[in-house]
Design a protein around this motif. Structure first.
Motif, PDB file in Angstrom:
ATOM      1  N   GLU A 251       0.844  -1.195   0.000  1.00 15.60           N
ATOM      2  CA  GLU A 251       0.000   0.000   0.000  1.00 15.60           C
ATOM      3  C   GLU A 251       0.877   1.241   0.000  1.00 15.60           C
ATOM      4  N   THR A 256       3.584   1.211  -4.207  1.00 14.20           N
ATOM      5  CA  THR A 256       2.920   0.601  -5.355  1.00 14.20           C
ATOM      6  C   THR A 256       3.726   0.811  -6.629  1.00 14.20           C
ATOM      7  N   LYS A 260       5.468  -2.195  -8.928  1.00 14.50           N
ATOM      8  CA  LYS A 260       5.128  -2.353 -10.339  1.00 14.50           C
ATOM      9  C   LYS A 260       6.335  -2.231 -11.262  1.00 14.50           C
TER      10      LYS A 260
END
Length: 287
Positions: A251, A256, A260
């Protein structure tokens, strides 16, 4: 991990944990009924906003990718005995007296299991581990890797990791201890640093991470390349270059983004200069 928390945690306070970390740490804290709170990191893999921890609290700080030795030492001076350093990705960082640390050698070497906790001079509840673990049934993925390549043993590796999460605390197995004693640590360290240097020379100018100078850390686990590219991970994997994804389900905006786009490029002692050149070529052609 349980070893450190059981043996040296003051249960009157809470444990501060980064959002950007393996979920198993939250699971273990919950299992032990130890309250915890979470904090964010920034793009330099450092604490974003120093939490105001109480006198009875502890804070876990990750030595991300084995390149944050200098930074976590500075934090240890700031937080003192309240800090717990997660060296799961930093096998080579020396332990410091009066600082709690834990290590995961299987992230660096071909081991089925095993971890090391350092809690010298804390004088808290002593933990005695009478039962010794058995490791021979966890070696399937390691043997498959030798015989058939890394892809063939990946599913076994994942099952092994899940089973280890559920296992209770025991002494390290005779097999894992013997394997640890058989490793040429200096040679592995030199190979990793050489490979890291090659990748940094190629990608330092495009890496969104502001990586610390090599003289500030002992030995990296991977070369962390942060680059906003949606298909590069898939392209590397299709060319049999395994890049993990740390960590699903995190979170926070920065966390994030890291999950990614950060590519932990392999640099371990099994790889040579030709392997690094292959990785460089794939990324340069794909970016």
């Amino acid at each position: 991990m349980e070893f450190i928390l059981i043996a040296s945690y003051n249960r009157k306070g809470v444990v501060w944990v980064p959002y950007y970390t393996c979920s198993v740490i939250y699971e273990k804290l919950a299992e032990l009924n130890i309250p915890f709170r979470r904090y964010h990191i920034n793009h330099n893999l450092e604490v974003d906003d120093f939490p105001a921890i109480g006198d009875n609290d502890s804070i876990i700080v990750n030595n991300y990718f084995g390149i944050q030795d200098g930074y976590v030492r500075r934090l240890a001076e700031y937080y003192g005995r309240q800090i717990i350093i997660d060296n799961a990705q930093a096998w080579y960082m020396p332990a410091d007296s009066g600082v709690r640390m834990f290590y995961s050698p299987r992230k660096f070497f071909g081991l089925p299991d095993g971890g090391i906790a350092y809690i010298e001079n804390f004088g808290t509840n002593e933990v005695k581990l009478e039962e010794r673990d058995l490791s021979y049934e966890r070696c399937r993925h390691l043997l498959k890797r030798i015989d058939s390549g890394p892809e063939s043993g990946y599913e076994d590796f994942k099952r092994n990791s899940e089973n280890l999460k559920q296992d209770r605390l025991k002494r390290m197995s005779n097999l894992t201890e013997a394997l640890l004693k058989s490793i040429d640590y200096e040679d592995a360290k030199n190979r990793r640093k050489t490979n890291y240097r090659m990748l940094h020379e190629a990608f330092g100018s495009i890496n969104e991470l502001n990586l610390p100078k090599m003289e500030t850390f002992e030995c990296p686990m991977v070369y962390p390349l942060l680059i906003k590219h949606d298909s590069l991970r898939k392209k590397l994997i299709s060319n049999k270059i395994f890049v993990a994804s740390y960590w699903p389900g995190v979170e926070g905006e920065v966390e994030t983004y890291l999950q990614k786009y950060l590519l932990p490029l392999p640099i371990d002692q099994r790889y040579e200069a030709d392997d690094m050149r292959k990785i460089i070529k794939i990324i340069q052609n794909g970016s």
